[in-house]
Design an enzyme around this catalytic site. Sequence first.
Site, mmCIF file in Angstrom:
data_model
loop_
_atom_site.group_PDB
_atom_site.id
_atom_site.type_symbol
_atom_site.label_atom_id
_atom_site.label_comp_id
_atom_site.label_asym_id
_atom_site.label_seq_id
_atom_site.Cartn_x
_atom_site.Cartn_y
_atom_site.Cartn_z
ATOM 1 N N GLU A 23 21.197 27.284 -4.594
ATOM 2 C CA GLU A 23 22.198 27.589 -5.621
ATOM 3 C C GLU A 23 22.079 29.053 -6.063
ATOM 4 O OE1 GLU A 23 21.723 27.423 -9.647
ATOM 5 O OE2 GLU A 23 20.052 25.991 -9.652
ATOM 6 N N LYS A 158 15.707 19.981 -16.305
ATOM 7 C CA LYS A 158 15.181 21.013 -17.212
ATOM 8 C C LYS A 158 14.672 20.387 -18.497
ATOM 9 C CE LYS A 158 18.607 23.065 -16.302
ATOM 10 N NZ LYS A 158 19.864 23.710 -16.090
HETATM 11 N N1 PSU Z 1 17.617 25.446 -12.996
HETATM 12 C C1 PSU Z 1 17.034 26.647 -13.180
HETATM 13 N N2 PSU Z 1 17.795 27.660 -13.609
HETATM 14 C C2 PSU Z 1 19.146 27.516 -13.776
HETATM 15 C C3 PSU Z 1 19.772 26.261 -13.561
HETATM 16 C C4 PSU Z 1 18.943 25.251 -13.160
HETATM 17 O O1 PSU Z 1 15.836 26.792 -12.957
HETATM 18 O O2 PSU Z 1 19.796 28.491 -14.117
HETATM 19 C C5 PSU Z 1 21.277 26.084 -13.628
HETATM 20 C C6 PSU Z 1 21.670 25.212 -12.446
HETATM 21 O O3 PSU Z 1 22.629 25.905 -11.705
HETATM 22 C C7 PSU Z 1 22.216 23.948 -13.055
HETATM 23 C C8 PSU Z 1 22.809 24.498 -14.321
HETATM 24 O O4 PSU Z 1 23.148 23.316 -12.236
HETATM 25 O O5 PSU Z 1 21.807 25.412 -14.758
HETATM 26 C C9 PSU Z 1 23.129 23.407 -15.309
HETATM 27 O O6 PSU Z 1 23.970 23.909 -16.285
HETATM 28 P P1 PSU Z 1 24.700 22.923 -17.308
HETATM 29 O O7 PSU Z 1 23.584 22.362 -18.154
HETATM 30 O O8 PSU Z 1 25.648 23.816 -18.091
HETATM 31 O O9 PSU Z 1 25.417 21.893 -16.501
#
Ligand code: PSU
Length: 305
Positions: A23, A158
């Site tokens: 990603e 996360k």
């Molecule tokens: N994990 C990381 N750093 C990030 C993300 C995930 O270590 O920046 C990003 C990923 O791209 C994940 C996104 O899909 O954060 C999720 O965002 P949201 O909670 O807005 O869906």
Amino acid sequence: MELRYSEEVRRAKEQGVPLVALETSVVAQGLPYPDNLGAARACEEAVRRAGAVPAPIAVVDGQVFIGLEESQMRRLAEGRERLFKLASRDLPVAIAQGATGGTTVSATCELAAAAGIRVFSTGGIGGVHRGVAEHMDISQDLWALARFPVAVVCAGAKSVLDLPKTLEALETAAVPVIGVGTRELPSFYSRSSGLPLEHQVDDAAAAARILQARFDTLGQGGVLFTVPPPEETSLPRAEVELHIAQAMAEADRQGIRGKAVTPFLLSEMARRTSGKTLRANIALLTNNARFAGQLAVAYAQGSRG
Ligand code: PSU
Ligand code: MN
């Protein structure tokens, strides 16, 4: 859809070398420059060392790229222009309007599936946010995991999320969650979460057999593999919790909402731990990329034999 391929990925496809999607929201939004560029390179290298070829995915000037040339990755890392955080639902708009941005887990799953790539490595997936009863913030990552036949390798969800609810949502979406060498959900910066997992594999070969069953026998969507972050850089859960509480209070004060929440919390955490979470993040990204490389190789071998 017309997909564009980097030179390295095009060659890998021709020669049947297994690919690992990466990603790029982590580059464009998740990590500061120049750590983001270093992390992206380290992940690509880890995939290559395992015998697979890295395919970082992004939308550049409205075109979907499977594999990025160095100059394109640099553009995403430097952020001299407006870079969008592209989840699945943003893709049609970004393509139609010629935008440039990094893809989150949901968009990367969607585009990897479109390119026939079955293994994808990230840091931590999005999920059910804390306080969901009030704001209903649930990441599209969960929807994408259910829908697209892609194995997502991560260090858990996360830690800023509501992890028990995230696990429940994954169950409802019928997404298998498999611990790699562990029967406990890792929590991104920490190796533990206190949440038991039902399933464990101990190596890439065993993980690949689950992909064969899920994709080839059953024709279903994604699988989530959770790899504990490397011991040396991981943080104790109690310490992480303390900083999360403060970072979330700060987000609230500043009125940060929606898709801005995750990038804000990640950078707040790095600031509050003087970079300890940043180092943990980079180490776990690379560690996951290595396992994803091994998994792609094992899955390709199994499919041939
Ligand atoms: N994990 C990381 N750093 C990030 C993300 C995930 O270590 O920046 C990003 C990923 O791209 C994940 C996104 O899909 O954060 C999720 O965002 P949201 O909670 O807005 O869906
Ligand atoms: Mn969200």
